[in-house]
Design a protein around this motif. Structure first.
Motif, PDB file in Angstrom:
ATOM      1  N   SER A 271     112.081  64.320 -14.888  1.00 28.05           N
ATOM      2  CA  SER A 271     112.211  65.351 -15.920  1.00 28.05           C
ATOM      3  C   SER A 271     112.815  64.764 -17.196  1.00 28.05           C
ATOM      4  N   ARG A 272     113.808  63.896 -17.031  1.00 28.95           N
ATOM      5  CA  ARG A 272     114.412  63.249 -18.204  1.00 28.95           C
ATOM      6  C   ARG A 272     113.367  62.462 -18.994  1.00 28.95           C
ATOM      7  N   ASP A 273     112.451  61.829 -18.298  1.00 28.51           N
ATOM      8  CA  ASP A 273     111.419  61.047 -18.980  1.00 28.51           C
ATOM      9  C   ASP A 273     110.543  61.935 -19.857  1.00 28.51           C
ATOM     10  N   VAL A 274     110.257  63.152 -19.387  1.00 28.49           N
ATOM     11  CA  VAL A 274     109.442  64.085 -20.175  1.00 28.49           C
ATOM     12  C   VAL A 274     110.226  64.618 -21.366  1.00 28.49           C
ATOM     13  N   LEU A 275     111.514  64.862 -21.177  1.00 31.67           N
ATOM     14  CA  LEU A 275     112.344  65.440 -22.228  1.00 31.67           C
ATOM     15  C   LEU A 275     112.779  64.420 -23.284  1.00 31.67           C
TER      16      LEU A 275
END
Length: 274
Positions: free
Chosen positions: A184-188
């Motif tokens: 999720s961090r990678d997307v954000l």
């Protein structure tokens, strides 16, 4: 992309009803407020707008800030301060598509999409669009991606909203502890603007029945209890995500009055053009 912060408060908002604490008094004196969470995102290229979450303060927020009614909306989770404003579509909208995650929540036995559909089955204008997390959808001319975050005991999602033409990017942490999954961090990551849940300063964890969690190298809690990030946790997340600008939202009236309206804590009505 024009982003308006309609609601930047937690579940009781600031000022809180019936509260005469220093922070609530200061908010009244300064005519500052943090109503329940909601964000309006306008696509100036297409003339469309997207709403993130239906605050119970929906009517007041839209009248106060004068933004356009949304063409579509996303619901991040089913807590009342993010969902119960959906009833305001009655007699106001001819139709509106509401996007919500399609993953089954073990706690409820339903997905967010199913809960929205079932609880608001009587609202003819609403069409619920079940959405698979981590798979972008095109909505209002934006690429919108729901990402899993950590808000026990219910499933909850953050969001990345990107303009494929201009490259502008807005990320929202959603209601979450600091334990946001790496995927999720990678997307954000690499947002022009990050809206991060920073409910209280870390030193208030001593007053939570469960204390704090996810301490950093200096022992500072990055999670307040289990459900929300501290101010320090939200800023650490922003650093990890390489956000160009960060505003803290879902802010509680428990911040001391001399800190409650300092940077980077957001207040209602802030507007950003990305």
């Amino acid at each position: 992309m024009r982003v308006t912060l309609l609601g930047t408060g937690d579940t009781t908002g600031t000022p809180t009803v019936g509260c005469d604490c220093d922070t609530c008094r200061a908010a009244r004196e300064r005519d500052i407020e943090r109503t329940r969470f909601s964000v309006h995102v306008e696509n100036e290229r297409t003339g469309e707008s997207l709403l993130v979450d239906f605050s119970p303060d929906f009517r007041y927020q839209f009248l106060r800030d004068g933004v356009s009614l949304p063409d579509a909306a996303v619901v991040t989770h089913i807590h009342f301060d993010h969902l119960d404003g959906l009833g305001n579509v009655f007699r106001i909208f001819d139709d509106i598509e509401v996007y919500a995650a399609d993953e089954t929540d073990p706690e409820t036995g339903k997905s967010v999409a199913e809960t929205v559909r079932d609880d608001y089955h009587y609202l003819d204008p609403v069409t619920v669009r079940p959405t698979t997390p981590l798979e972008p959808i095109r909505c209002c001319g934006f690429d919108v991606t729901l990402v899993p975050v950590d808000h026990p005991p219910l499933v909850c999602y953050g969001l990345a909203i990107e303009d494929p033409e201009t490259g502008a990017k807005l990320s929202l942490s959603g209601d979450t502890s600091y334990d946001v999954p790496r995927v999720s961090r990678d997307v954000l990551a690499d947002a022009d603007l990050l809206l991060a849940d920073g409910i209280v300063p870390a030193n208030l964890c001593e007053h939570h029945p469960l204390g704090g969690r996810h301490e950093d190298a200096d022992g500072v809690p990055q999670t307040f209890g289990t459900k929300h990030m501290t101010r320090e946790g939200a800023l650490a997340l922003a650093d990890d995500l390489n956000a160009a600008q960060t505003r803290l939202v879902h802010v509680a009236h428990y911040y001391p009055a001399d800190e409650a309206f300092e940077e980077p804590l957001a207040i209602d009505g802030e507007e950003y053009v990305l």
